[in-house]
Design an enzyme around this catalytic site. Structure first.
Site, PDB file in Angstrom:
ATOM      1  N   GLN A  99      58.288 -28.543-102.940  1.00 32.03           N
ATOM      2  CA  GLN A  99      59.635 -28.093-103.318  1.00 32.03           C
ATOM      3  C   GLN A  99      59.589 -26.953-104.342  1.00 32.03           C
ATOM      4  O   GLN A  99      60.433 -26.872-105.229  1.00 32.03           O
ATOM      5  CB  GLN A  99      60.454 -29.266-103.848  1.00 32.03           C
ATOM      6  CG  GLN A  99      60.991 -30.159-102.737  1.00 32.03           C
ATOM      7  CD  GLN A  99      61.985 -29.440-101.822  1.00 32.03           C
ATOM      8  OE1 GLN A  99      62.701 -28.534-102.227  1.00 32.03           O
ATOM      9  NE2 GLN A  99      62.023 -29.868-100.565  1.00 32.03           N
ATOM     10  N   SER A 100      58.604 -26.088-104.232  1.00 31.97           N
ATOM     11  CA  SER A 100      58.472 -24.986-105.186  1.00 31.97           C
ATOM     12  C   SER A 100      59.610 -23.969-105.055  1.00 31.97           C
ATOM     13  O   SER A 100      59.911 -23.486-103.963  1.00 31.97           O
ATOM     14  CB  SER A 100      57.138 -24.281-104.954  1.00 31.97           C
ATOM     15  OG  SER A 100      57.117 -23.039-105.611  1.00 31.97           O
ATOM     16  N   ASN A 101      60.188 -23.636-106.195  1.00 31.44           N
ATOM     17  CA  ASN A 101      61.199 -22.580-106.230  1.00 31.44           C
ATOM     18  C   ASN A 101      60.540 -21.201-106.219  1.00 31.44           C
ATOM     19  O   ASN A 101      61.107 -20.232-105.714  1.00 31.44           O
ATOM     20  CB  ASN A 101      62.052 -22.711-107.496  1.00 31.44           C
ATOM     21  CG  ASN A 101      62.776 -24.035-107.542  1.00 31.44           C
ATOM     22  OD1 ASN A 101      63.616 -24.320-106.682  1.00 31.44           O
ATOM     23  ND2 ASN A 101      62.450 -24.876-108.521  1.00 31.44           N
TER      24      ASN A 101
END
Ligand code: PLP
Length: 340
Positions: free
Chosen positions: A79-81
């Site tokens: 879930q890396s931005n």
């Protein structure tokens, strides 16, 4: 040359909508019975739903364009931005993008692997690779290198955005710029601030902001809130990052070790894992201010900030740097939905 002259000499592309606004959180301030609370909206930097990485990517993409790269590679948590915004920046600059998603969160819920940022990665057209062990930073980097090597053999010109230590911290430069921006906004405003709270992950935001403020000879207290590792390790990391920034810019490091303030009071049980304080902070900000936080970074940082504001005097002012991450809300819907 001053730090600002040095910054201007480095390649940079424009990606972030700046200056980001500063708002007062009146209802929350009152509800907490403490001092004044402000938020700087770096969740509103514009690029594909925004966040702090837009400022950081301006320098990485500046270098990539200068090197005439045609393909960007980046690694991060599922879930890396950072990865999501890199995919967006690559699209905007007409570059291909390969992203590597690392398994870092063991008991993630049903939407963790296909909603939130992952959904956006797909929509943005990135080529997605996976890496099974998110605690193995060196292994994840080595795997990214081998993807880059394959691309090179196929005639591509890859550029890697590194996350681990031991690389020039170009991303932190975006937060030296943010320090300059913040100081000039406050100069024009009718209020002052006494302390800043910010999520401290890879440390680029925290170290860059601290380095920037001290370069401006501004002694504002900056508290980093641990979201990725415990306090002792994070202190070392921020110290190293500041040192790396000074090496990169070839100027003296203005940050003293006593400037590095870090709390891990809201970190447990670990990276990407919710706790009750974080859940309360997310609900409180949403319901009192219409302000959305995220479960991985800003919810934890705000929980620590709220603890601080509750304990402060009425004439104290605290600024929360909202670093974005709101797409993560959808990845955690089973844990966040009050009906469950
Ligand atoms: C990456 C990220 C952070 C942490 O920033 P670092 O510069 O890596 O310390 C904080 N908040 C959000 C929403 C992020 O995506």
């Amino acid at each position: 040359m001053s730090v600002f002259g040095k910054l201007d000499a480095l390649p940079r592309v424009s990606l972030a909508h700046t200056p980001t606004p500063i708002e007062q959180l009146n209802n929350l301030g009152k509800a907490l019975g403490g001092g004044h609370l402000y938020v700087k909206r770096d969740d509103c930097t514009g690029l594909a739903m925004g966040g702090n990485k837009a400022r950081q990517l301006e320098y990485y993409f500046g270098e990539a364009v200068q090197q005439e790269a045609d393909t960007i590679l980046i690694t991060g948590a599922v879930q890396s931005n950072f990865v999501r915004m890199a995919a967006a920046a690559a699209a905007k600059l007409d570059l291909a993008c390969h992203i590597q998603l690392e398994e870092r969160v063991s008991d993630a819920g049903a939407n963790y692997h296909d909603s939130g940022n992952v959904l956006l990665d797909h929509i943005l057209g990135a080529t997605i690779h996976t890496y099974p062990d998110g605690e193995d930073e060196a292994g994840a980097d080595a795997n990214l290198q081998s993807i880059a090597n394959e691309l090179r053999l196929a005639g591509k010109r890859p550029y890697i955005i590194p996350l681990a230590m031991g690389h020039p911290p170009l991303g932190a430069l975006g937060y030296i710029q943010a320090a300059i921006e913040l100081k000039s906004q406050l100069k024009k405003s009718d209020f002052e601030i006494d302390q800043i709270f910010v999520a401290s992950g890879s440390g680029s935001t925290h170290a860059g902001l601290l380095f920037g403020c001290r370069s401006l000879k501004w002694p504002i207290r900056i508290t980093g809130v641990c979201v990725r590792r415990r306090r002792e390790q994070q202190i070392n990391r921020i110290e190293k990052r500041c040192h790396d920034i000074s090496r990169l810019l070839d100027i003296e490091n203005p940050v003293d070790s006593s400037d590095i303030e870090i709390t891990d009071e809201t970190f447990s049980p670990g990276y990407g894992k919710l706790n009750d304080q974080t859940l309360s902070a997310i609900k409180l900000c949403a319901r009192r201010e219409g302000l959305l936080l995220d479960p991985v970074y800003t919810g934890k940082a705000m929980a620590a900030c709220l603890n601080h504001v509750r304990g402060t005097h009425k004439n104290q002012s605290t600024l929360f740097l909202h670093t974005g991450g709101t797409p993560g809300l959808f990845a955690y819907s089973p844990q966040l939905n009050p009906a469950n």
